[in-house]
Motif scaffolding. Structure first.
Motif, PDB file in Angstrom:
ATOM      1  N   SER A  37       0.824  -1.210   0.000  1.00 40.90           N
ATOM      2  CA  SER A  37       0.000   0.000   0.000  1.00 40.90           C
ATOM      3  C   SER A  37       0.856   1.256   0.000  1.00 40.90           C
ATOM      4  CB  SER A  37      -0.931   0.006   1.207  1.00 40.90           C
ATOM      5  OG  SER A  37      -1.855  -1.034   1.107  1.00 40.90           O
ATOM      6  N   ILE A  38       1.924   1.256   0.769  1.00 41.73           N
ATOM      7  CA  ILE A  38       2.823   2.412   0.780  1.00 41.73           C
ATOM      8  C   ILE A  38       3.511   2.564  -0.575  1.00 41.73           C
ATOM      9  CG2 ILE A  38       4.973   3.300   1.767  1.00 41.73           C
ATOM     10  CD1 ILE A  38       4.008   2.306   4.459  1.00 41.73           C
ATOM     11  N   ALA A  39       3.917   1.446  -1.174  1.00 41.87           N
ATOM     12  CA  ALA A  39       4.552   1.508  -2.492  1.00 41.87           C
ATOM     13  C   ALA A  39       3.604   2.080  -3.539  1.00 41.87           C
ATOM     14  CB  ALA A  39       5.029   0.118  -2.902  1.00 41.87           C
ATOM     15  N   LEU A  40       2.341   1.662  -3.498  1.00 47.34           N
ATOM     16  CA  LEU A  40       1.360   2.198  -4.447  1.00 47.34           C
ATOM     17  C   LEU A  40       1.125   3.689  -4.210  1.00 47.34           C
ATOM     18  CD1 LEU A  40      -1.361  -0.611  -4.507  1.00 47.34           C
ATOM     19  CD2 LEU A  40       0.256  -0.050  -6.314  1.00 47.34           C
ATOM     20  N   THR A  41       1.041   4.075  -2.948  1.00 47.46           N
ATOM     21  CA  THR A  41       0.735   5.465  -2.617  1.00 47.46           C
ATOM     22  C   THR A  41       1.879   6.400  -2.973  1.00 47.46           C
ATOM     23  OG1 THR A  41      -0.655   4.670  -0.821  1.00 47.46           O
ATOM     24  CG2 THR A  41      -0.028   6.968  -0.749  1.00 47.46           C
ATOM     25  N   ILE A  42       3.104   5.947  -2.820  1.00 57.63           N
ATOM     26  CA  ILE A  42       4.262   6.805  -3.105  1.00 57.63           C
ATOM     27  C   ILE A  42       4.748   6.631  -4.541  1.00 57.63           C
ATOM     28  CG2 ILE A  42       6.682   7.225  -2.520  1.00 57.63           C
ATOM     29  CD1 ILE A  42       5.960   6.477   0.366  1.00 57.63           C
ATOM     30  N   GLY A  43       4.803   5.394  -5.019  1.00 56.54           N
ATOM     31  CA  GLY A  43       5.405   5.113  -6.316  1.00 56.54           C
ATOM     32  C   GLY A  43       4.589   5.559  -7.506  1.00 56.54           C
ATOM     33  N   CYS A  44       3.292   5.425  -7.441  1.00 56.59           N
ATOM     34  CA  CYS A  44       2.458   5.750  -8.599  1.00 56.59           C
ATOM     35  C   CYS A  44       2.464   7.238  -8.955  1.00 56.59           C
ATOM     36  CB  CYS A  44       1.050   5.224  -8.400  1.00 56.59           C
ATOM     37  SG  CYS A  44       0.976   3.427  -8.506  1.00 56.59           S
ATOM     38  N   PRO A  45       2.395   8.155  -7.991  1.00 55.87           N
ATOM     39  CA  PRO A  45       2.514   9.569  -8.381  1.00 55.87           C
ATOM     40  C   PRO A  45       3.867   9.903  -9.013  1.00 55.87           C
ATOM     41  CG  PRO A  45       1.524   9.409  -6.226  1.00 55.87           C
ATOM     42  CD  PRO A  45       1.984   8.031  -6.593  1.00 55.87           C
ATOM     43  N   ILE A  46       4.911   9.220  -8.577  1.00 55.46           N
ATOM     44  CA  ILE A  46       6.223   9.411  -9.203  1.00 55.46           C
ATOM     45  C   ILE A  46       6.167   8.933 -10.654  1.00 55.46           C
ATOM     46  CG2 ILE A  46       8.638   8.669  -9.168  1.00 55.46           C
ATOM     47  CD1 ILE A  46       8.362   8.574  -6.080  1.00 55.46           C
ATOM     48  N   GLY A  47       5.497   7.816 -10.891  1.00 52.59           N
ATOM     49  CA  GLY A  47       5.324   7.317 -12.255  1.00 52.59           C
ATOM     50  C   GLY A  47       4.540   8.276 -13.131  1.00 52.59           C
ATOM     51  N   ILE A  48       3.525   8.920 -12.561  1.00 52.85           N
ATOM     52  CA  ILE A  48       2.744   9.910 -13.317  1.00 52.85           C
ATOM     53  C   ILE A  48       3.628  11.078 -13.731  1.00 52.85           C
ATOM     54  CG2 ILE A  48       0.883  11.610 -13.128  1.00 52.85           C
ATOM     55  CD1 ILE A  48      -0.597   9.554 -11.365  1.00 52.85           C
ATOM     56  N   VAL A  49       4.462  11.556 -12.823  1.00 51.71           N
ATOM     57  CA  VAL A  49       5.354  12.681 -13.138  1.00 51.71           C
ATOM     58  C   VAL A  49       6.349  12.280 -14.225  1.00 51.71           C
ATOM     59  CG1 VAL A  49       7.180  14.151 -12.185  1.00 51.71           C
ATOM     60  CG2 VAL A  49       5.092  13.763 -10.878  1.00 51.71           C
ATOM     61  N   VAL A  50       6.934  11.092 -14.117  1.00 47.20           N
ATOM     62  CA  VAL A  50       7.908  10.635 -15.115  1.00 47.20           C
ATOM     63  C   VAL A  50       7.253  10.518 -16.487  1.00 47.20           C
ATOM     64  CG1 VAL A  50       9.311   8.648 -15.808  1.00 47.20           C
ATOM     65  CG2 VAL A  50       9.415   9.486 -13.466  1.00 47.20           C
TER      66      VAL A  50
END
Length: 65
Positions: A37-50
């Motif tokens: 859950s933490i990985a999804l919450t933190i990682g996905c917005p980073i993926g959107i920016v990239v």
């Protein structure tokens, strides 16, 4: 670079971010689901920016189709 594939990726990243936030707020989690859950919450917005920066770069170079 395909615009449609990238936009679909951004959509699913946003969806996974919402799922991660929902899981963190509403469930009692053990260690592994909590880490996911933490990985999804933190990682996905980073993926959107990239992916957004990749679209901007491809548009400037003329590689966007």
């Amino acid at each position: 670079m395909s615009l449609i594939k990238t936009l679909v990726g951004i959509f699913f990243c946003a969806l996974f971010t919402i799922v991660g936030i929902y899981r963190l707020n509403n469930e009692t989690l053990n260690h592994f689901p909590f880490i996911v859950s933490i990985a999804l919450t933190i990682g996905c917005p980073i993926g959107i920016v990239v992916m957004t920066f990749k679209i901007i770069k491809a548009k400037q170079e003329g590689n966007l189709f």
